[in-house]
Design a protein around this motif. Sequence first.
Motif, PDB file in Angstrom:
ATOM      1  N   UNK A  47      53.687  47.574  21.346  1.00 51.79           N
ATOM      2  CA  UNK A  47      53.542  49.025  21.238  1.00 51.79           C
ATOM      3  C   UNK A  47      54.488  49.524  20.159  1.00 51.79           C
ATOM      4  N   UNK A  48      53.918  50.322  19.253  1.00 49.47           N
ATOM      5  CA  UNK A  48      54.701  50.999  18.223  1.00 49.47           C
ATOM      6  C   UNK A  48      54.750  52.468  18.635  1.00 49.47           C
ATOM      7  N   UNK A  49      55.824  52.886  19.327  1.00 48.75           N
ATOM      8  CA  UNK A  49      55.906  54.287  19.750  1.00 48.75           C
ATOM      9  C   UNK A  49      55.963  55.216  18.533  1.00 48.75           C
ATOM     10  N   UNK A  50      55.266  56.327  18.617  1.00 47.48           N
ATOM     11  CA  UNK A  50      55.251  57.267  17.506  1.00 47.48           C
ATOM     12  C   UNK A  50      56.662  57.764  17.223  1.00 47.48           C
ATOM     13  N   UNK A  51      56.973  57.844  15.943  1.00 48.43           N
ATOM     14  CA  UNK A  51      58.232  58.404  15.471  1.00 48.43           C
ATOM     15  C   UNK A  51      57.949  59.056  14.128  1.00 48.43           C
ATOM     16  N   UNK A  52      58.537  60.202  13.900  1.00 47.01           N
ATOM     17  CA  UNK A  52      58.337  60.948  12.651  1.00 47.01           C
ATOM     18  C   UNK A  52      58.614  60.081  11.418  1.00 47.01           C
ATOM     19  N   UNK A  53      59.577  59.152  11.514  1.00 44.40           N
ATOM     20  CA  UNK A  53      59.940  58.315  10.362  1.00 44.40           C
ATOM     21  C   UNK A  53      58.807  57.377   9.941  1.00 44.40           C
ATOM     22  N   UNK A  54      57.796  57.204  10.791  1.00 43.86           N
ATOM     23  CA  UNK A  54      56.679  56.305  10.493  1.00 43.86           C
ATOM     24  C   UNK A  54      55.568  56.979   9.688  1.00 43.86           C
TER      25      UNK A  54
END
Length: 170
Positions: A47-54
């Motif tokens: 799982x790649x949790x959403x983060x603004x940096x992505x």
Amino acid sequence: MARPRPEPVQVVKQRRDAALARMVEAVPYIRHLGVVFDRRGDELTAQLPYDEKLIGNPMLPALHGGAIGAFLEITAIMELAWALVWERMEGGGPPAAAIEAGQFPPMPKTIDFTVDYLRSGLPRDAYARARVNRSGRRYASVHVEAWQDNRARLMAQATGHFLMPPSGDG
């Protein structure tokens, strides 16, 4: 001679989960992206949790292609590495004790990795699973699929080839 009593299932599960967590924690880039793994038996879901940096394109907004590609590659490598760890843990003896002590085999090394971007990654969590097509002593081939809300609507997929670590290491 009395046969040793089997360990309770929960103890075995906790040991496996702890080994996976230590293995993931040992890779700084996995920590940087925030990727986590859910283990069901020997199957891993990343799982790649959403983060603004992505976010790569703030106008859409869409996840950065490099972050998606890295997520897929991490998933493939961890699938291969976990298979090696799983085998050692299941075999018992000194190899299992080494895993318990946090001594993991070296990670597979990427030979090549091809990503197919199928749709924009939306600003939300992403998931991926890897399937090992072939794994030998020296070489492995892996296919990875990533999705967000619906597993049937893939966001990206990839195929990679990896150099496996020598079996005597670790």
